[in-house]
Design a protein around this motif. Sequence first.
Motif, mmCIF file in Angstrom:
data_model
loop_
_atom_site.group_PDB
_atom_site.id
_atom_site.type_symbol
_atom_site.label_atom_id
_atom_site.label_comp_id
_atom_site.label_asym_id
_atom_site.label_seq_id
_atom_site.Cartn_x
_atom_site.Cartn_y
_atom_site.Cartn_z
ATOM 1 N N ASP A 7 -0.512 41.013 27.688
ATOM 2 C CA ASP A 7 0.239 41.149 28.929
ATOM 3 C C ASP A 7 1.505 41.987 28.755
ATOM 4 N N VAL A 8 1.332 43.153 28.131
ATOM 5 C CA VAL A 8 2.440 44.098 27.969
ATOM 6 C C VAL A 8 1.992 45.420 28.588
ATOM 7 N N PRO A 9 2.489 45.770 29.769
ATOM 8 C CA PRO A 9 2.063 47.012 30.425
ATOM 9 C C PRO A 9 2.181 48.211 29.495
ATOM 10 N N ILE A 10 1.175 49.091 29.540
ATOM 11 C CA ILE A 10 1.182 50.258 28.665
ATOM 12 C C ILE A 10 2.421 51.110 28.907
ATOM 13 N N GLU A 11 2.893 51.152 30.152
ATOM 14 C CA GLU A 11 4.098 51.930 30.468
ATOM 15 C C GLU A 11 5.302 51.354 29.739
ATOM 16 N N GLN A 12 5.350 50.015 29.662
ATOM 17 C CA GLN A 12 6.446 49.354 28.959
ATOM 18 C C GLN A 12 6.378 49.659 27.471
ATOM 19 N N MET A 13 5.155 49.701 26.938
ATOM 20 C CA MET A 13 4.984 50.045 25.526
ATOM 21 C C MET A 13 5.540 51.435 25.238
ATOM 22 N N MET A 14 5.189 52.394 26.100
ATOM 23 C CA MET A 14 5.582 53.779 25.863
ATOM 24 C C MET A 14 7.094 53.968 25.988
#
Length: 350
Positions: A190-197
Amino acid sequence: TVPTSNLNLKHTMLAHHFLAANSRKLAAQFVSRSVRFSVSSNTSSSDGRISSTILQRRSSSSTSSAAAAVPAATVSPPANLNEEIVFGVQNATLLLIQHGLGKRQLLEVAKGARGPQSTLVTRWQKMMQGYLGSQVHILAGLGYSPDENGVALYQYQYNEFMSTADPDTQERLRKLGRDVWRRVLSISFDVPIEQMMKGYLSQEMSTVDARNIMFKIAQKMMGPSILESISKQIANKTAAATGSTSNDESTLMAMKHTLLQQVLVNEVYLGDNGKLLEECGFPSGEEGYVALQCAIAEHQTDPLVAQYMGGAMMRVLQAAGLDGATREMASNINKHANNATIADQNSTSK
């Protein structure tokens, strides 16, 4: 779903996972063992990544359930892989992960995101089940048997293809495999890919940093206290299970793999309040563990990363009494090293 006892080593390797560094590839290499050892559980990845991550998974379903969910192959698998097939498998797997059955399974895993540390290994196993289960469905459609033999055959053919592929093709496959793996982690935890980037992936980890991190992890895995903990816990559990009619060989092997994963996650990566993760530049706890898996995905196929994690995994497998797995891993490491050497030679001659 497909059982994953060794696949879980993927996270073990990379953390296995991918096994952190070798998560994917180890998962794929361990598929056959996982399926064999998870006959009573449900369920890498065959993208050729090593994801140490080490590696690799246990729940309550069965390989037969996976086979039942996948139509029996009515055509023979391809004799050799080509670029179209390899990219097709990767893209189709990504499709299922983003929009199909794979996503639904991963969303179930995500319900436990940021839960107690004691549930991390179980959640990782379920994540691998959804991930590998998606691949099994795709491979079955190409004529591969929906079991350990089918996955093993595809992985062998994949390695053969990569050993002669041009550098550009290898790089595109590396990035695609990386993106698939990150998407799996993004949904499952539950970690949005956008947040990862914008966060821990905002700056790409250098190859030197990746090698240094994998070296630290490998050293911790091979530390006397870790190897002793593995040996003692498995010996105690095995002794307690002796005499039980429900504990056949495959069940005991699955139990050993699960215990091994628990030690690697809870004592290597998360032990000492996450000291190792912090030394590697990541936050402690589940967040840091997932961040490491994502960040190091860029270097899953680096020869030194593979060497560090492969050597460490052989030591912990020996400590766990999994000698057969150790021999198989040694064979896989040698094969990967040979393919990497051939690929380098091809690149140099271009």
